[in-house]
Scaffold this active site. Structure first.
Site, PDB file in Angstrom:
ATOM      1  N   ARG A  18       0.879  -1.234  -0.054  1.00 56.25           N
ATOM      2  CA  ARG A  18       0.027  -0.085   0.055  1.00 56.25           C
ATOM      3  C   ARG A  18       0.763   1.393   0.143  1.00 56.25           C
ATOM      4  NH1 ARG A  18      -4.151   0.903   4.495  1.00 56.25           N
ATOM      5  NH2 ARG A  18      -2.897   1.205   6.098  1.00 56.25           N
ATOM      6  N   GLY A  29      -1.129   8.379  -3.354  1.00 54.27           N
ATOM      7  CA  GLY A  29       0.519   7.837  -3.311  1.00 54.27           C
ATOM      8  C   GLY A  29       0.817   7.689  -4.584  1.00 54.27           C
ATOM      9  N   VAL A  30       2.078   8.101  -4.763  1.00 56.18           N
ATOM     10  CA  VAL A  30       3.038   7.898  -6.006  1.00 56.18           C
ATOM     11  C   VAL A  30       3.201   6.706  -6.677  1.00 56.18           C
ATOM     12  CG1 VAL A  30       5.275   8.294  -6.967  1.00 56.18           C
ATOM     13  CG2 VAL A  30       4.014  10.150  -5.625  1.00 56.18           C
ATOM     14  N   GLY A  37       1.370   3.523  -6.255  1.00 52.24           N
ATOM     15  CA  GLY A  37       0.191   3.190  -6.945  1.00 52.24           C
ATOM     16  C   GLY A  37      -0.153   4.019  -8.127  1.00 52.24           C
ATOM     17  N   TYR A  94      -8.585   2.482 -11.704  1.00 52.98           N
ATOM     18  CA  TYR A  94      -9.759   2.685 -11.226  1.00 52.98           C
ATOM     19  C   TYR A  94     -10.429   1.373 -11.169  1.00 52.98           C
ATOM     20  CZ  TYR A  94      -9.964   7.772 -12.185  1.00 52.98           C
ATOM     21  OH  TYR A  94      -9.751   8.962 -12.377  1.00 52.98           O
TER      22      TYR A  94
END
Length: 517
Positions: free
Chosen positions: A105, A177-178, A180, A459
């Site tokens: 994550r 977050g960069v 992901g 998405y």
């Protein structure tokens, strides 16, 4: 009181599983401490359910409240928040040794929560990158190294501290977050000028299934290709990215114009479909559609549709007004609608992603949707409470159309007019909300790209299909969702996966499977 043996079996099974989980936790933690060069630092970044901080660490980066109350069977056995590459190596090697899966994550914005939960009762370790957020900007070379746990807002701010005329085509929301964002492609307001975030990555450092630290040279071009838009969590743990900065003017212009149905919004949106993808690449005009209450509505329930035109122009107001007068005079853009700002002020004006229960879907449009087709969308939006649904239209064209579909795994390039994002949020009946967005998705089927119907991997949407978390997943099964995200690039991703992670250690519901072809 007599209690039958069958009635005791669930309790016995629960107790046995609890003891097994506890033993696994202890063995795993001991492995981390043995392998770590500094066991004290490792102990400070490990959280088990017995730790008082476990719940707060788990919940901190959960953006979708649909998954905020996780059942025990979906929670990680252990959370590790590493502070360097060596700890990532240790987590991977110890997880393999003790047959534990890994979920990675960075910002926690994935719509199905797959970075911190499972859809099955599978033991896993949550590798939370929140402590890895260092950013080193080198204006002389127009590059920067950014760790995967940094947020988009932190990256933008770090660049602005070194230069007022440099930026990066990352995301729209500062809390994303960069790690992901880039590994799924990543788009922002600069995409029509410079492409995606992943299009502007020139190196990376990652830890593979064998615990090796790799850069672009040592990982090879196939793997470097795969992690830039193919979902990095399928191939390893991306520690940091080297990005290419882009030049932006010192002053840019923004505008926001709202139009309701009573103000000819449907016709304006219909015209926008032909304008926004074809206008000068310095201009980005996105659309946000909401159902709202309005005293001017002719409906008995006073609902109407509000279409919001949101723009960034890489230049000053006078040039923007001239361009809009030539390309989209129907919108009636005036000077009072516009503001001139520096690039960093545009970014800091953006709000954080709200924490709400949400389900989202996406599609790509190649031909303008008729006014009648748009009106069908409005009718569906009227069926929900105001402000509980959203449709966002993101125009393509410009640089997006100049890059080959196979340059990186993200294939949605030339020929697409725009991407449709559709979302629903709720405070009550979850199933009713899910049914609504699935109905909207089905309604759009005649109007969007098919064969296969395409979607954006960032998405993520489990309605599209899933892998088997236990046992083998066939190519036919995986390609149902894989082709929607990656089109024919899915085949190359499968080939890369087979070479770098043949045992399928890095896997989740929509990870790339290692299938011989």
């Amino acid at each position: 009181m007599n209690v039958s043996m069958p009635s005791l079996l669930p309790l016995v099974l629960f107790l046995l599983l609890s003891q097994l989980s506890k033993a696994t936790n202890e063995d795993f933690i001991q492995c981390l401490e043995r392998r770590s060069q500094n066991s004290t630092s490792v102990s400070q970044v490990i959280y088990t359910p017995d730790n008082s901080s476990y719940a707060s660490v788990l919940q901190f980066s959960i953006r979708n409240l649909r998954f905020a109350s996780l059942p025990d069977s979906q929670k990680p056995l252990v959370i590790v928040t590493p502070i360097d590459e060596s700890q990532i190596q240790t987590v991977i090697l110890c997880s393999r040794r003790h047959d534990l899966r890994i979920r990675t994550r960075s910002g926690g914005h994935d719509f199905e929560g797959l970075s911190y939960r499972t859809t099955n009762n599978i033991s896993f370790v949550l590798l939370d990158m929140i402590n890895l957020r260092s950013i080193n900007v080198d204006i002389a070379s127009e590059t920067a190294w950014v760790e995967s746990g940094a947020t988009v807002g932190e990256l933008y701010y770090a660049i602005s501290q070194k230069s007022s005329t440099h930026g990066f085509p990352a995301g729209l929301w500062g809390s994303v977050g960069v790690g992901g964002l880039i590994s799924g492609g990543g788009y922002g307001t600069l995409r029509r000028k410079f492409g995606l975030a992943a299009d502007n990555v020139i190196d990376a450092r990652m830890v593979d299934v064998n615990g090796r630290v790799l850069d672009r040279t040592s990982m090879g071009e196939d793997l470097f290709w795969a992690i830039r838009g193919g979902g990095g969590s399928s191939f390893g743990v991306i520690y940091s990215w080297k990005i290419k900065l882009v030049q932006v003017p010192p002053i840019v212009t923004i505008f926001t114009v709202d139009k309701t149905l009573e103000q000819n919004a449907t016709a304006l949106l219909h015209k926008w479909q032909s304008v926004a993808p074809n206008v000068d690449k310095d201009l980005d005009i996105r659309i946000q559609v909401n159902c709202i209450l309005s005293n001017t509505s002719a409906r008995e329930d006073k609902k109407t549709i509000r279409v919001t035109f949101v723009s960034l122009f890489l230049g000053k107001i006078d040039s923007l007004l001239q361009l809009m007068q030539l390309s989209f005079p129907e919108l009636g853009l005036a000077r009072e609608h516009c503001s001139e700002l520096s690039w960093i002020h545009v970014l800091t004006n953006r709000t954080l992603v709200p924490k709400v229960p949400i389900k989202a879907k996406s599609s790509f449009v190649k031909e303008p949707i008729s006014e009648e087709g748009l009106e069908g969308i409005w009718e569906l939006m009227f069926s929900r409470d105001p402000e509980t649904t959203i449709v966002v239209l993101t125009p393509y064209g410009g640089r997006m159309s100049e890059i080959s579909e196979s340059e990186i795994p993200f294939p949605h390039r030339a020929g697409n007019l725009y991407m449709v994002y559709m979302g629903v949020l709720w405070a009550g009946d979850t199933q009713q909300a899910l049914n609504w967005i699935r109905n909207l998705y089905d309604y759009l089927n005649p109007y969007v790209l098919n064969s296969p119907r395409s979607s954006y991997v960032n998405y993520n949407d489990l309605d599209l299909g899933m892998n088997n978390l236990q046992g083998h997943t066939s190519y036919q099964q995986a390609s149902i969702w894989g082709k929607k995200y990656f089109k024919d690039n899915f085949n190359r991703l499968v080939h890369v996966k087979l070479n770098v992670d043949p045992s399928n250690f890095f896997r989740h519901e929509q990870s790339i499977p290692p299938i011989p072809m």
